[in-house]
Scaffold this motif. Sequence first.
Motif, PDB file in Angstrom:
ATOM      1  N   ALA A 117       0.832  -1.207   0.000  1.00 42.64           N
ATOM      2  CA  ALA A 117       0.000   0.000   0.000  1.00 42.64           C
ATOM      3  C   ALA A 117       0.868   1.259   0.000  1.00 42.64           C
ATOM      4  O   ALA A 117       0.562   2.237  -0.701  1.00 42.64           O
ATOM      5  N   ARG A 118       1.932   1.245   0.771  1.00 37.97           N
ATOM      6  CA  ARG A 118       2.804   2.428   0.847  1.00 37.97           C
ATOM      7  C   ARG A 118       3.517   2.679  -0.475  1.00 37.97           C
ATOM      8  O   ARG A 118       3.588   3.818  -0.961  1.00 37.97           O
ATOM      9  N   ILE A 119       4.034   1.619  -1.077  1.00 35.35           N
ATOM     10  CA  ILE A 119       4.745   1.760  -2.353  1.00 35.35           C
ATOM     11  C   ILE A 119       3.798   2.283  -3.429  1.00 35.35           C
ATOM     12  O   ILE A 119       4.163   3.129  -4.252  1.00 35.35           O
ATOM     13  N   LEU A 120       2.553   1.804  -3.431  1.00 35.32           N
ATOM     14  CA  LEU A 120       1.575   2.261  -4.417  1.00 35.32           C
ATOM     15  C   LEU A 120       1.202   3.724  -4.225  1.00 35.32           C
ATOM     16  O   LEU A 120       0.745   4.373  -5.160  1.00 35.32           O
ATOM     17  N   SER A 121       1.403   4.261  -3.022  1.00 29.95           N
ATOM     18  CA  SER A 121       0.889   5.579  -2.681  1.00 29.95           C
ATOM     19  C   SER A 121       1.937   6.675  -2.663  1.00 29.95           C
ATOM     20  O   SER A 121       1.586   7.859  -2.601  1.00 29.95           O
TER      21      SER A 121
ATOM     22  N   SER B 255       4.931   9.370  -3.625  1.00 35.40           N
ATOM     23  CA  SER B 255       5.354  10.190  -4.758  1.00 35.40           C
ATOM     24  C   SER B 255       6.740   9.768  -5.206  1.00 35.40           C
ATOM     25  O   SER B 255       7.470   9.098  -4.470  1.00 35.40           O
ATOM     26  N   ARG B 256       7.113  10.167  -6.392  1.00 37.07           N
ATOM     27  CA  ARG B 256       8.441   9.831  -6.905  1.00 37.07           C
ATOM     28  C   ARG B 256       9.539  10.357  -5.971  1.00 37.07           C
ATOM     29  O   ARG B 256      10.509   9.664  -5.676  1.00 37.07           O
ATOM     30  N   GLY B 257       9.348  11.573  -5.487  1.00 32.07           N
ATOM     31  CA  GLY B 257      10.359  12.161  -4.622  1.00 32.07           C
ATOM     32  C   GLY B 257      10.558  11.399  -3.328  1.00 32.07           C
ATOM     33  O   GLY B 257      11.668  11.414  -2.765  1.00 32.07           O
ATOM     34  N   GLU B 258       9.519  10.729  -2.846  1.00 32.43           N
ATOM     35  CA  GLU B 258       9.630   9.981  -1.596  1.00 32.43           C
ATOM     36  C   GLU B 258      10.476   8.715  -1.744  1.00 32.43           C
ATOM     37  O   GLU B 258      10.823   8.084  -0.742  1.00 32.43           O
ATOM     38  N   PHE B 259      10.804   8.345  -2.965  1.00 25.81           N
ATOM     39  CA  PHE B 259      11.673   7.186  -3.179  1.00 25.81           C
ATOM     40  C   PHE B 259      13.149   7.582  -3.253  1.00 25.81           C
ATOM     41  O   PHE B 259      14.000   6.728  -3.525  1.00 25.81           O
ATOM     42  N   ALA B 260      13.465   8.835  -3.010  1.00 24.85           N
ATOM     43  CA  ALA B 260      14.860   9.261  -3.003  1.00 24.85           C
ATOM     44  C   ALA B 260      15.627   8.469  -1.954  1.00 24.85           C
ATOM     45  O   ALA B 260      15.172   8.297  -0.827  1.00 24.85           O
TER      46      ALA B 260
ATOM     47  N   ALA C 197      -1.604  -7.931  11.994  1.00 26.83           N
ATOM     48  CA  ALA C 197      -0.210  -8.356  12.178  1.00 26.83           C
ATOM     49  C   ALA C 197       0.709  -7.258  11.652  1.00 26.83           C
ATOM     50  O   ALA C 197       1.692  -7.522  10.968  1.00 26.83           O
ATOM     51  N   MET C 198       0.370  -6.017  11.947  1.00 23.97           N
ATOM     52  CA  MET C 198       1.110  -4.844  11.479  1.00 23.97           C
ATOM     53  C   MET C 198       1.875  -4.226  12.640  1.00 23.97           C
ATOM     54  O   MET C 198       1.321  -4.044  13.731  1.00 23.97           O
ATOM     55  N   THR C 199       3.124  -3.905  12.431  1.00 18.49           N
ATOM     56  CA  THR C 199       3.945  -3.345  13.497  1.00 18.49           C
ATOM     57  C   THR C 199       3.847  -1.823  13.520  1.00 18.49           C
ATOM     58  O   THR C 199       3.541  -1.186  12.506  1.00 18.49           O
ATOM     59  N   PRO C 200       4.118  -1.212  14.671  1.00 19.98           N
ATOM     60  CA  PRO C 200       3.898   0.234  14.819  1.00 19.98           C
ATOM     61  C   PRO C 200       4.687   1.082  13.834  1.00 19.98           C
ATOM     62  O   PRO C 200       4.151   2.066  13.303  1.00 19.98           O
ATOM     63  N   LYS C 201       5.941   0.748  13.606  1.00 15.68           N
ATOM     64  CA  LYS C 201       6.761   1.572  12.713  1.00 15.68           C
ATOM     65  C   LYS C 201       6.150   1.640  11.323  1.00 15.68           C
ATOM     66  O   LYS C 201       6.036   2.718  10.720  1.00 15.68           O
ATOM     67  N   GLU C 202       5.777   0.482  10.785  1.00 19.57           N
ATOM     68  CA  GLU C 202       5.238   0.433   9.430  1.00 19.57           C
ATOM     69  C   GLU C 202       3.888   1.140   9.343  1.00 19.57           C
ATOM     70  O   GLU C 202       3.593   1.820   8.362  1.00 19.57           O
TER      71      GLU C 202
ATOM     72  N   HIS D  93       2.538   9.851   7.385  1.00 22.54           N
ATOM     73  CA  HIS D  93       3.479  10.914   7.011  1.00 22.54           C
ATOM     74  C   HIS D  93       3.786  10.919   5.508  1.00 22.54           C
ATOM     75  O   HIS D  93       4.825  11.416   5.093  1.00 22.54           O
ATOM     76  N   LEU D  94       2.899  10.357   4.721  1.00 24.26           N
ATOM     77  CA  LEU D  94       3.120  10.326   3.279  1.00 24.26           C
ATOM     78  C   LEU D  94       2.731  11.672   2.656  1.00 24.26           C
ATOM     79  O   LEU D  94       1.775  12.318   3.092  1.00 24.26           O
ATOM     80  N   GLU D  95       3.444  12.065   1.628  1.00 26.51           N
ATOM     81  CA  GLU D  95       3.233  13.375   1.001  1.00 26.51           C
ATOM     82  C   GLU D  95       1.885  13.469   0.308  1.00 26.51           C
ATOM     83  O   GLU D  95       1.188  14.485   0.424  1.00 26.51           O
TER      84      GLU D  95
END
Length: 442
Positions: A157-161, A163-168, A200-205, A211-213
Amino acid sequence: MRHIAVIGSGPAGYYTAEACQKAFGDGVHVDILDRLPTPFGLVRSGVAPDHQSLKAVSRRFEAVALSDNVRFAGNVSVGRDVSIEELRGLYDAVVLATGAPADRPLDIPGGDLPGVVGSAAFVGWYNGHPDFADLDPPLDGPGAVVVGNGNVALDVARILSKSRGEFAGSDISNHALDALDASGIVRVTLLGRRGPHQIAMTPKELGELGHLERAQPFVDADDLPDAVDDALLEPGMRKSVSHLRAFSEAGAAGKPVAIDFDFFAMPLRIEGERRAERVIVERTRLDDELRSTGTGETYAIPAHLVVSCIGYRTPHIEGVPYEHGRGRFANDEGRILPALYCVGWARRGPTGTIGTNRPDGYAVVELIVADVGEGAGKAGRAGLDILLEGRGVDLVTFRDWRRIEAAEVARARDGAPREKFTDLAAMLAARGVVSPSPSGEG
């Protein structure tokens, strides 16, 4: 001298090799075999590309790989190039550390439609795994459904969401970065059969989603149990649920992508004309034993992409007993047959983190210590080399890998740590592109 073969060069494999070194000292030779020319397994191809800190564990494995009594033997496929029986004849112990790289099937009508992919394939696609580089998932539609309530579902879900800049600074493959940049997806729905207290999701993830743009997570407050019930949870789980509560309370921020947590939701079937177009979902409830049961209420979620994140299976190997229900090798605390063992996900199923494999590897080596004694005078590495040479197998050593790695670093886009080769022939050719680093590592 003891001769040990480890099949699989991921965390379980390298922790097992490390444990062999500590148990036997100089009295052991360990060969780590992998069908790919690249080591480190899911650290390279499974950990999310924007989680570079988790990939740093490979430096620990590299220290093991550079030891005089450990050798990486890449581009060697067990079953194709050498059989398990042949390895058992050459080594005092053979340890299967193959992980669980195969998806559990999404066994519902329409699960085979174009646009429905497993998480192993999708994660492999954006991570540049040679098996999945040509996946070409459909990102043209506005909706995507991710089935599952674990960390892999969160990664997808995070990868799909993003922006290009967030993959820096990440090592997402260029083909995936370009495709995601052109994506038309504006809504990602996470389906879970049960509720917030069963994730089964951990807090960090989970916290990262807040905090996604360009994307905002949403949780229906009606799906959350009474807040007082959170006190019964383990601390980590309590923190995860606190993120879900925060998502339910946040107002709409006007971001273009929505990440919807759809709890108590079970996919019934996938419909569409020649491709996935919608997921038909049944509302569920929990019984007294916290099992999900259908209520009969159904609804549709538009989706041209459906990613199934419902678990993994260890692949079969001819001649090795297998537990089909659990998707792992049949074993007794790591013992399979005389001189044959398994470790990590291949032993216990796909549970735990990278670090969970360390005690697992050490426990299996305790069995090996008890079983092999001083060794049986088998041929080990020398015998394997003769066999593979006779079959024309182009074995890749760790020194070869470092040349491949240097070539990947050299071809990286600005700010990225590497651009992975997705073609096996290109990997093998890269061994001659960059001069080897000075040392005698094998």
